[in-house]
Every structure is written in structure tokens, then in C-alpha cells.
Design an enzyme around this catalytic site. Structure first.
Site, short mmCIF file in Angstrom:
data_model
loop_
_atom_site.label_atom_id
_atom_site.label_comp_id
_atom_site.label_asym_id
_atom_site.label_seq_id
_atom_site.Cartn_x
_atom_site.Cartn_y
_atom_site.Cartn_z
N GLY A 1 64.91 -51.98 26.34
CA GLY A 1 64.31 -51.92 25.01
C GLY A 1 62.91 -51.36 25.03
O GLY A 1 62.46 -50.75 24.05
N GLU B 1 63.34 -47.76 24.92
CA GLU B 1 63.81 -47.39 23.58
C GLU B 1 62.67 -47.35 22.57
O GLU B 1 62.62 -46.48 21.70
CB GLU B 1 64.91 -48.37 23.14
CG GLU B 1 66.22 -48.15 23.91
CD GLU B 1 67.31 -49.14 23.54
OE1 GLU B 1 68.39 -48.70 23.13
OE2 GLU B 1 67.07 -50.36 23.68
N GLU C 1 70.59 -51.56 31.27
CA GLU C 1 71.48 -52.49 30.57
C GLU C 1 72.86 -52.61 31.18
O GLU C 1 73.50 -53.68 31.08
CB GLU C 1 71.62 -52.09 29.09
CG GLU C 1 70.39 -52.35 28.25
CD GLU C 1 69.38 -51.21 28.27
OE1 GLU C 1 68.45 -51.22 27.45
OE2 GLU C 1 69.51 -50.30 29.12
#
Length: 690
Positions: free
Chosen positions: A102, A105, A125
Site C-alpha cells: 500500500g 500504491e 502482497e
């Protein structure tokens, strides 16, 4: 701005600095504060651009996976990144450390990314059984090309700063003041037309053929790992669907994977590894001792491997033997192993030379007199080990940690041979020691807290996964393994063949079955231990007596034609087993694969319950970590104790009881803890015994 994000403006450039120790995980509070900072910058007419920076060792380590499966707390990560994507002003991520999952991201939601030399960018992930779920599968291909992005997310491994910039994931590398460079880049972007958001950069996807080639190479993994198949499908959508639809497909795939039992198991592993790093029952603030120099006693295969671990971590190490030829053979063994790595291309000649320079050979235990940590790796014979520890007591310097690499033997008995039992513990490396990740750190009755902390800390420096265990025969891993080994013997006597036994475990997900593993290790190792302890294994003993010692003799449970490492069934073994069964008075029968698997795994779970009840392991997850990293238990099942919870302890207890009655083997009866939890409808989850 209070909370986990500090907001400041200077010369028209807003800087939102994340400070949410220890790793800046994307908690609900951090997401809310970050969203507020983006909104504030967007609405402030005096702000020309926004820089997102972070304090601590990491930029943003990733999402808070403890929130998975729980009701969402807004704003979600996707909403925060959507604000960045839609921001009417340039946004720049200043990445000084790890930007993972994340965290990356978030950075990809920005207009640009400026990296410091220590930056690491990755999407790990898949290692949790999921995929990037906040736009990662859609934005990474629009920065670095679909093929390279698929490779990044399916490997789960991060890119260093230079590689990330070369790949297009970063915009520039700042060698000096990272924040100043990011602010300068933000000002430059603000001076021109607003660049397209990453979500609109379809021109960077690259040739579809390159992506499909990467996807085809992943076909085997995709067939068994749903997160890999999902990554392929989502990245393929970047060619076929508008960004918003691709994002929706990614989110749907993410939510499916989160509910998948395999993903739950991998997330259990993630937390279990972190819990295992916490040593139970030592005083708060216990600090490890300093280890500047190590010594390893014994230059055989194990000792050489342990010495390499220290050298690989940059710790000078002395390899000590009883005579010069043995010492020279050990040094030659180490050099040959490094040479093989150089030939494979996994090690540079310069690194080989630097590591060899940290290793020296010596003769006589007196040579260990200046070591801060001494690891004994001599033969598994208690009399010899006690003699070694008594000598170390005399020659080792005060405060040196005295460790045994024993696989089975009593550390308390070794400690009693010294006048400093607080310095004595076990450090059980797994073979090959320079490769295997597990390190069982064995706490004896009088082991000092700081000695224990030192062994665990050094284990981490050596690249191991240390798990603290108690003293008993075989500790955690080998104690449970002995239950499986006993059942292998029983199954062979009752009617199974080696290839059937091995198939049950390889179909379950193990890389090798127990018979092939015994052949690889050498059947004479167990034979020698059995003879020393007065135990017997009729089939394995008969194989050894027939000269079938495994791969090294070209035949064991299996036949190895012309030096092959892949065994094939041997009719002679089938005949030998039938003779042994008749001699032992055991009537042979057909045994199906379901029974074979349960007979192999359920006794291990039962022994794990005993280990927990005795306090030999502090947590069920510690047992799982031991088996995942020491014995290649398939990670997607979470380890033996998690697998047992998922299957149901009531069913396992009933099944064991049935086996005990059918075979007359009392050792198969459910252990008291297992029986109690089964009756209560409980599970091992959450138990703490340390």
C-alpha cells in the site's frame, strides 16, 4: 496538523510528513490524516504542489493487514489514492526507505516519485496470498510496462532505488538532500502544465506480447496459487478495460482472495513470524550482548555452514578443529561452496574474497578464547559435548555466549558441565546451515535473559528466523518429526510402499516425501541414533543392514540409477518390506492415501499439543514457524497447528482415537490439551504457554 501527518507550507510547496512509528503502516488514522493533507493542499490557493515525505526507517511499509476481513473504516486506502490521482496540483512522493504494498500504491497515486539511495519499492502482497488491492495492478503497468509490473508483483521482491528509476517506477534518484530534491522537482512540475495522472498513462503499458510472455512463464504457479492467477488477469485488464473498470475488477479479486483459506493461512504466517520474534518471559529492556567475533567448533558440513552464516553477515569467525588436516578440509569445503555460488552467478568474486577474509582456521579449543559467541558443532554424543563445554568453561572469555548446535540433546546437561550455566544455550541450525532459514534457540533452565536475547538477535543478523524453544529431546521440530517417522515405519509394515507414503505428503504440498528425504540425508544417521538409544525401526534398520544408506550408496528406500538424485521405486525394497512385515507378525493390507496422510500429520499435531502443554513452545504459531522454515511445510496451509485449527480439532481427536483403537498404538491417543480443546469446540489459536 496533529496526529500521524505533519503539514507545513514554505515557498508555495506543501510538505505532508508521515510520522507513525514503527513502520508508518496505513492505519485508519494515518489514512484520514493523509486525506486531509491532500485536500488541504488542493484547496489552498497559495500552495503550488504537495510533497509527501516520511520519518523513520520506512516511507510507508504497507497496509494495516490486521484490518483485513473487518468492516471498512473510511477513508479506505483507495479513496486516499483517488484524492491524489485527482489532485489539481502536482504531488511528489519523497521516498527515503521502503515503500511496500500500500505504501507503493500511495506513491504511484502521486504525479512523481523522487527516491533516496536507500529506497526500496515493491508489491509483496502475493506472499500473503492476495494482490495489490488499491490500484497497484493498474498503476504499476502504466509506469513500468505491463510485463515488468507483472514480474514485480508476482515475485513479491522489492527493487532498489537505481533499479526502480531505471524501470520507470521512480522518476529520479536524489543522492543528496532528498526532501530538497523532491521540493525542487515539485516546483518544476508546478511551473508547467499539470502532468497526466498515472491512471491515464496508457502509453507506458508496452507491447502486449511482452506481457503475455511473462504471463505464460507463470502458468504453473497460476494453476495452484490463486493470487498469481488474479495478478495476471488484473494486469491483462490494463490492455482491455478502462482504468476505472480495471480498478473495480482488481478490488473484486482482492476481496475474493482475502476470504480464501490459503490467504488466511499466509496472513497467519505473517503474524506468527512477528510473534515468534518476541521472547516470552524475559525482563523488559533486556539488551543483547555485543558479538564482534565468533568461533565455530567443528569444520564438518554443519560447522562449515554455520561459519559461512557468520561471514555472510560480516562477523569475523574462527573455525576450530582438533587437527590441522581436518581444519584445512573444512576451510576448503567453505571455499568450494563460495566458488560454486560464483560460478552460478549468485555471488561476485569480490564478495567471495571479502567473506573468506572473515574466516580463519585454527586447531584446539584454546583458539576460542577471544570469541564473543562460540557455537559447538561436534558429533551428537553427550559425553563429547560435555567435555567440550567443560573446556570452554576454562578457555572462553567471561560473558561469551556458549551455544550447542545439537539437534536433540539436553542443553541443561551440557550447561551443568560449566560453572557459568547462564551463558549456555542451544542454537540449532538446520542443514544446510548457510541456506536454511530456521534457527531453534534453546533456552535452558539457567540461561541468562541477555544470553537468550543475544542468540535471537544474532540469528536475525545471520538472516535466520529464530524461534525460542525449551529443552526436551528433539526440541520442537525434531520431536514432532519423530512422530511422523514412527508412522512411516508403521505404514510400511502395515501395507504401504515408500512411493505411496511420499506421494501423500508431496500431494499435500511438501517438496519431498519422508522416504526420499531420508535417502537424501542418509539412512545411517537415524540408524546410528537408534543404536545409541536402544530403539529400533525394523524397515529402516533392515535397509541399512543391506547397505542401502540412501543417495550416497545409490539405493535406500528408492533406487538412484547412475548417480541420479531422483529416486525410482525398487522391487527389492517392496520384497524386503514384505519379509519384515511377516517377521514382525504384521498382516499387510491396502491403505488409501487419505489414511496415509492423516497417519503422518495428525500425530505431529498431537505432539504439538504436548509441546504447548509442557511450555516447550510459547505459542502455537511458534510451532508453525519452525515447521514452515525448517521442514518446508507448505506455507499456504499455515503450518501444522493452523492447519489443525482449520480442519477442526474435534475431527482430529476423533480420527486419532480411531487410529489408536485400530492399530493398538497408544501413542496415537489424543493428548490431554487436544482432547480438552476438542471437547470444548476450541482451537489452538491464541494459546500462550511461555
Amino acid at each position: 496538523m496533529a496526529g500521524p501527518v505533519r503539514y507545513e507550507v514554505a515557498d508555495g510547496i506543501a510538505v505532508a510528513t508521515i510520522s507513525a512509528p514503527p513502520v508508518n503502516a496505513l492505519s485508519a488514522a494515518l489514512r484520514a490524516a493523509l486525506a486531509e493533507a491532500v485536500t488541504r493542499a488542493a484547496e489552498d490557493a497559495t500552495v503550488r504542489a504537495l510533497v509527501i515525505a516520511a520519518e523513520g526507517r520506512t516511507f510507508i511499509a504497507g497496509a494495516d493487514i490486521s484490518e483485513f476481513g473487518k468492516p471498512p473504516v473510511l477513508p479506505g486506502l483507495s479513496e486516499v489514492i483517488a484524492l491524489l490521482d485527482a489532485c489539481p496540483k502536482p504531488t511528489v512522493a519523497a521516498i527515503h526507505g521502503a515503500a511496500l504494498g500500500g505504501g507503493l500504491e500511495v506513491a504511484m497515486g502521486c504525479t512523481a516519485r523522487v527516491l533516496g539511495p536507500a529506497a526500496k519499492l515493491g508489491l509483496p502482497e502475493v506472499k500473503l496470498g492476495i494482490l495489490p488491492g488499491a490500484g497497484g495492478t493498474q498503476r504499476a503497468p502504466r509506469l513500468m510496462g505491463a510485463g515488468a509490473a507483472l514480474r514485480l508483483m508476482t515475485s513479491g521482491d522489492p527493487l532498489g532505488a537505481r533499479d526502480a528509476v531505471a524501470a520507470g517506477l521512480g522518476d529520479l534518484l536524489a543522492e543528496g538532500d532528498l526532501l530538497a530534491a523532491a521540493k525542487a522537482h515539485a516546483a518544476k512540475l508546478a511551473a508547467g502544465p499539470l502532468p497526466k495522472p498515472v491512471s491515464a498513462r496508457d502509453e507506458n503499458l508496452g507491447p502486449r506480447e511482452a506481457f503475455e510472455k511473462e504471463a505464460a512463464a507463470l502458468a504453473k504457479r497460476a494453476a495452484t496459487e490463486p493470487q498469481i492467477a488474479a495478478c495476471i488477469a488484473c494486469v491483462r485488464n490494463t490492455f482491455d478495460l478502462p482504468f476505472a473498470e480495471g480498478l473495480a475488477q482488481e478490488r473484486a479479486a482482492f476481496e475474493r482472495l482475502v476470504r480464501d483459506p490459503r490467504s488466511k493461512a499466509l496472513r497467519h504466517v505473517f503474524f506468527a513470524e512477528r510473534e515468534a520474534a518476541k521472547i516470552a518471559n524475559i525482563p523488559a529492556g533486556t539488551r543483547p550482548r555485543e558479538v564482534k567475533r565468533a568461533a565455530v567448533l567443528g569444520a564438518g558440513t554443519m560447522g562449515a555452514g554455520i561459519a559461512m552464516c557468520f561471514a555472510n553477515a560480516g562477523i569475523p569467525v574462527r573455525v576450530i578443529e582438533t587437527d590441522e588436516p581436518a581444519m584445512q578440509r573444512g576451510i576448503a569445503r567453505i571455499r568450494a561452496t563460495y566458488e560454486a555460488s560464483v560460478k552460478r552467478g549468485s555471488l561476485t568474486p569480490e564478495t567471495r574474497d571479502a567473506r573468506m577474509a572473515l574466516i580463519e582456521g585454527a586447531v584446539g579449543l584454546e583458539s576460542a578464547n577471544d570469541a564473543d559467541m562460540i557455537v559447538e558443532a561436534v558429533f551428537e554424543e553427550m559425553g563429547l559435548k560435555k567435555q567440550v563445554f567443560a573446556t570452554l568453561d576454562r578457555v572462553a572469555k567471561p560473558g561469551a555466549v556458549l551455544a550447542s548446535n545439537t539437534s536433540y540433546l539436553d542443553i541443561d546437561e551440557m550447561a551443568a558441565a560449566t560453572s557459568r550455566p547462564g551463558d549456555v544455550l542451544g542454537m540449532h541450525f538446520f542443514s544446510p546451515a548457510n541456506v536454511m532459514k530456521l534457527l531453534e534457540v534453546v533456552r535452558a533452565k539457567q540461561t541468562a535473559p541477555d544470553a537468550l536475547a543475544t542468540a535471537a538477535e544474532i540469528g536475525r543478523k545471520l538472516g535466520k528466523v529464530p524461534v525460542v524453544v525449551g529443552v526436551c529431546f528433539g526440541f520442537v521440530g525434531n520431536r514432532m518429526l519423530s512422530r511422523r517417522t514412527a508412522q512411516v515405519e508403521r505404514l510400511l509394515l502395515e501395507g504401504a510402499l515408500p512411493e505411496q507414503v511420499d506421494k501423500a505428503l508431496t500431494d499435500f504440498g511438501f517438496r519431498m516425501g519422508p522416504c526420499a528425504m531420508s535417502d537424501l540425508a542418509g539412512l545411517d544417521i537415524g540408524w546410528r541414533i537408534r543404536k545409541a538409544t536402544g530403539k529400533r525401526a525394523p524397515v529402516a534398520d533392515a535397509l541399512c543392514e543391506a547397505g542401502r544408506l540412501g543417495q550416497k550408496t545409490g539405493k535406500g528406500f528408492f533406487l538412484y540409477p547412475e548417480g541420479s538424485r531422483s529416486g525410482v521405486p525398487d522391487p527389492e525394497v517392496a520384497e524386503l518390506i514384505e519379509r519384515i512385515s511377516a517377521r514382525e507378525g504384521v498382516a499387510r493390507r491396502a491403505i488409501d492415501q487419505t489414511e496415509i496422510l492423516d497417519r503422518l500429520l495428525l500425530p505431529m499435531v498431537n505432539e504439538g499439543a504436548c509441546i504447548l502443554e509442557e511450555g516447550v513452545a510459547a505459542r502455537p504459531g511458534d510451532i508453525d514457524v519452525v515447521w514452515l522454515h525448517g521442514y518446508n511445510w507448505p506455507a499456504w496451509t499455515g503450518g501444522p497447528m493452523h492447519w489443525a485449527n482449520a480442519r477442526g480439532l474435534r475431527e482430529i481427536a476423533a480420527r486419532l482415537d480411531g487410529f489408536a483403537q485400530a492399530t493398538g498404538d497408544e501413542s496415537l491417543k489424543p493428548a490431554p490439551l487436544l482432547a480438552r480443546l476438542a471437547t470444548e469446540g476450541g482451537s489452538f489459536a491464541g494459546l500462550k504457554t511461555g
